[in-house]
Design an enzyme around this catalytic site. Structure first.
Site, short mmCIF file in Angstrom:
data_model
loop_
_atom_site.label_atom_id
_atom_site.label_comp_id
_atom_site.label_asym_id
_atom_site.label_seq_id
_atom_site.Cartn_x
_atom_site.Cartn_y
_atom_site.Cartn_z
N LYS A 73 -6.70 -36.41 -1.06
CA LYS A 73 -5.95 -35.59 -2.04
C LYS A 73 -5.73 -36.38 -3.34
O LYS A 73 -5.98 -35.87 -4.43
CB LYS A 73 -4.58 -35.18 -1.45
CG LYS A 73 -4.67 -34.42 -0.15
CD LYS A 73 -3.30 -34.01 0.37
CE LYS A 73 -2.40 -35.17 0.79
NZ LYS A 73 -2.87 -35.94 1.96
N ARG A 93 4.85 -29.40 1.94
CA ARG A 93 4.49 -29.89 3.27
C ARG A 93 5.22 -29.14 4.38
O ARG A 93 5.03 -29.46 5.55
CB ARG A 93 4.88 -31.37 3.38
CG ARG A 93 3.78 -32.34 3.06
CD ARG A 93 4.41 -33.70 3.02
NE ARG A 93 3.57 -34.74 3.51
CZ ARG A 93 2.87 -35.55 2.72
NH1 ARG A 93 2.88 -35.40 1.43
NH2 ARG A 93 2.17 -36.52 3.25
N ARG A 117 -7.74 -48.49 2.88
CA ARG A 117 -7.31 -48.15 1.51
C ARG A 117 -6.47 -49.25 0.85
O ARG A 117 -5.68 -49.93 1.49
CB ARG A 117 -6.44 -46.88 1.54
CG ARG A 117 -5.80 -46.61 0.16
CD ARG A 117 -5.08 -45.32 0.07
NE ARG A 117 -4.13 -45.12 1.13
CZ ARG A 117 -3.56 -43.95 1.39
NH1 ARG A 117 -3.86 -42.90 0.65
NH2 ARG A 117 -2.71 -43.83 2.36
N ARG A 146 -0.22 -49.93 1.14
CA ARG A 146 1.00 -49.17 1.38
C ARG A 146 1.65 -49.56 2.70
O ARG A 146 0.97 -49.83 3.68
CB ARG A 146 0.68 -47.67 1.39
CG ARG A 146 0.69 -47.07 0.00
CD ARG A 146 0.18 -45.68 -0.07
NE ARG A 146 0.64 -44.77 0.97
CZ ARG A 146 0.35 -43.48 1.00
NH1 ARG A 146 -0.40 -42.96 0.04
NH2 ARG A 146 0.79 -42.72 1.96
N ARG A 181 2.40 -39.76 10.98
CA ARG A 181 2.06 -38.91 9.82
C ARG A 181 1.16 -37.76 10.23
O ARG A 181 1.32 -36.63 9.76
CB ARG A 181 1.38 -39.77 8.73
CG ARG A 181 2.37 -40.63 7.98
CD ARG A 181 1.71 -41.83 7.34
NE ARG A 181 0.80 -41.52 6.26
CZ ARG A 181 -0.04 -42.41 5.72
NH1 ARG A 181 -0.09 -43.64 6.18
NH2 ARG A 181 -0.82 -42.07 4.73
P1 AP5 Z 1 -6.55 -40.81 -0.71
O1 AP5 Z 1 -7.16 -40.07 -1.84
O2 AP5 Z 1 -5.57 -41.86 -0.99
O3 AP5 Z 1 -6.00 -39.77 0.41
P2 AP5 Z 1 -4.67 -38.88 0.42
O4 AP5 Z 1 -5.05 -37.56 0.99
O5 AP5 Z 1 -4.02 -38.91 -0.91
O6 AP5 Z 1 -3.86 -39.66 1.51
P3 AP5 Z 1 -2.32 -40.10 1.56
O7 AP5 Z 1 -2.20 -41.17 2.58
O8 AP5 Z 1 -1.81 -40.39 0.18
O9 AP5 Z 1 -1.68 -38.81 2.09
P4 AP5 Z 1 -0.29 -38.67 2.70
O10 AP5 Z 1 -0.16 -37.22 2.67
O11 AP5 Z 1 -0.14 -39.31 4.03
O12 AP5 Z 1 0.65 -39.57 1.76
P5 AP5 Z 1 1.67 -39.23 0.60
O13 AP5 Z 1 1.65 -40.33 -0.36
O14 AP5 Z 1 1.47 -37.84 0.12
O15 AP5 Z 1 -7.80 -41.43 0.13
C1 AP5 Z 1 -7.58 -42.24 1.27
C2 AP5 Z 1 -8.66 -43.35 1.31
O16 AP5 Z 1 -9.93 -42.74 1.53
C3 AP5 Z 1 -8.81 -44.14 0.01
O17 AP5 Z 1 -9.11 -45.47 0.34
C4 AP5 Z 1 -10.00 -43.48 -0.71
O18 AP5 Z 1 -10.70 -44.39 -1.54
C5 AP5 Z 1 -10.85 -43.04 0.47
N1 AP5 Z 1 -11.58 -41.78 0.22
C6 AP5 Z 1 -11.12 -40.68 -0.42
N2 AP5 Z 1 -12.05 -39.70 -0.42
C7 AP5 Z 1 -13.12 -40.21 0.27
C8 AP5 Z 1 -14.39 -39.67 0.63
N3 AP5 Z 1 -14.75 -38.41 0.29
N4 AP5 Z 1 -15.24 -40.45 1.34
C9 AP5 Z 1 -14.88 -41.71 1.70
N5 AP5 Z 1 -13.69 -42.30 1.39
C10 AP5 Z 1 -12.82 -41.53 0.68
O19 AP5 Z 1 3.06 -39.24 1.40
C11 AP5 Z 1 3.58 -40.46 1.92
C12 AP5 Z 1 4.92 -40.20 2.58
O20 AP5 Z 1 5.87 -39.74 1.61
C13 AP5 Z 1 4.94 -39.15 3.69
O21 AP5 Z 1 4.55 -39.67 4.94
C14 AP5 Z 1 6.42 -38.73 3.66
O22 AP5 Z 1 7.23 -39.70 4.28
C15 AP5 Z 1 6.73 -38.73 2.17
N6 AP5 Z 1 6.44 -37.45 1.51
C16 AP5 Z 1 5.55 -37.24 0.49
N7 AP5 Z 1 5.54 -35.96 0.11
C17 AP5 Z 1 6.45 -35.32 0.89
C18 AP5 Z 1 6.87 -33.96 0.98
N8 AP5 Z 1 6.36 -33.02 0.19
N9 AP5 Z 1 7.81 -33.65 1.91
C19 AP5 Z 1 8.35 -34.60 2.71
N10 AP5 Z 1 7.98 -35.91 2.69
C20 AP5 Z 1 7.03 -36.27 1.77
MG MG Z 2 -2.17 -39.62 -1.64
#
Ligand code: AP5
Ligand code: MG
Length: 214
Positions: free
Chosen positions: A13, A87, A126, A160, A171
């Site tokens: 994402k 979410r 990552r 992270r 997660r």
């Molecule tokens: P990346 O692009 O970083 O993936 P992502 O989908 O953004 O993954 P996240 O880990 O950020 O998602 P998340 O939903 O767990 O975390 P968030 O920060 O939102 O890509 C991942 C890796 O893959 C990278 O190394 C990239 O280079 C590689 N890659 C990407 N595309 C690729 C491809 N096509 N092929 C190969 N490699 C590829 O949330 C974190 C925490 O915050 C949550 O757990 C929760 O505690 C809290 N939180 C955030 N939002 C909310 C909400 N709305 N409600 C409640 N709690 C929340």
């Molecule tokens: Mg992300």
């Protein structure tokens, strides 16, 4: 155009949101990034969410809805990309209300489909530039010069706190229990566009462009 990028942890994402920022002048609204900023700057809210995030659980709807509300009041440029929000069904309802209040609407919800094995590999490989937030991966997207960000030149790569197998299990469970019902919710509203998120980054980027423009 206002869109949601929906998908499990590691689906790509953030990576694809940054591509859309570069190519379409859109604004990335990542609640994960906002919460990490609050944590790093030591605000009261940051202290409350730090442990919850490290465990991989969701923070409360109230906190994240408040963060998004503030951002919608600002400049809209080429539209908003909601990355990691909503979410829960309550967050989805709140988003619809907030958008309506500022005269906006949702154009599409892009679901990025990636299987669990690939997610583990993506998350454990990552790292991110601490200065500009560019996202890297040890095998699929390494930087050109070891330790130096391709985008801004900083030497400040970070891992992270929640990028470990134990937090990832939580997660994923949170995603399947609380977030995946949104797939049906947006399908029923006729807004869902599902793309294969398993290809290379450029392939996924094309698939998303096709879904948005098609
Ligand atoms: P990346 O692009 O970083 O993936 P992502 O989908 O953004 O993954 P996240 O880990 O950020 O998602 P998340 O939903 O767990 O975390 P968030 O920060 O939102 O890509 C991942 C890796 O893959 C990278 O190394 C990239 O280079 C590689 N890659 C990407 N595309 C690729 C491809 N096509 N092929 C190969 N490699 C590829 O949330 C974190 C925490 O915050 C949550 O757990 C929760 O505690 C809290 N939180 C955030 N939002 C909310 C909400 N709305 N409600 C409640 N709690 C929340
Ligand atoms: Mg992300």
């Amino acid at each position: 155009m206002n869109i949601i990028l929906l998908g499990p942890p590691g689906a790509g994402k953030g990576t694809q949101a940054r591509n859309l920022v570069d190519t379409r002048d859109m604004i990335q609204l990542s609640t994960g990034d906002m919460l990490r900023e609050a944590k790093d700057s030591g605000t009261e809210m940051g202290k409350i969410v730090a442990d919850v995030m490290a465990r991989g659980e969701l923070v409360t709807d109230e906190i994240v809805i408040g963060l998004i509300r503030e951002k919608l009041e600002g400049d809209k440029q080429g539209g908003f990309i909601f990355d990691g929000f909503p979410r829960t069904l309550a967050q989805a309802d709140a988003l619809a209300t907030l958008l309506a209040e500022c005269g906006e609407s949702l154009d599409a919800v892009v679901e990025m489909q990636v299987d669990d094995d690939a997610l583990v590999d993506r998350i454990t490989g990552r790292y991110t530039c601490g200065n500009c937030g560019e996202v890297y991966h040890k095998t699929t997207k390494p930087e050109a010069v070891d330790g130096t960000c391709d985008k801004c030149g900083a030497q400040d790569m970070k891992h992270r706190a929640d990028d470990n197998e134990e937090s990832l299990r939580t997660r994923l469970m949170e995603y399947y229990k609380k977030t995946s019902p949104l797939i049906g919710y947006y399908y029923a509203k006729g807004q869902l566009k599902s793309v294969d998120g398993l290809g290379e980054i450029a392939e996924v980027q094309s698939a998303i462009a096709g879904a948005l423009d098609g």
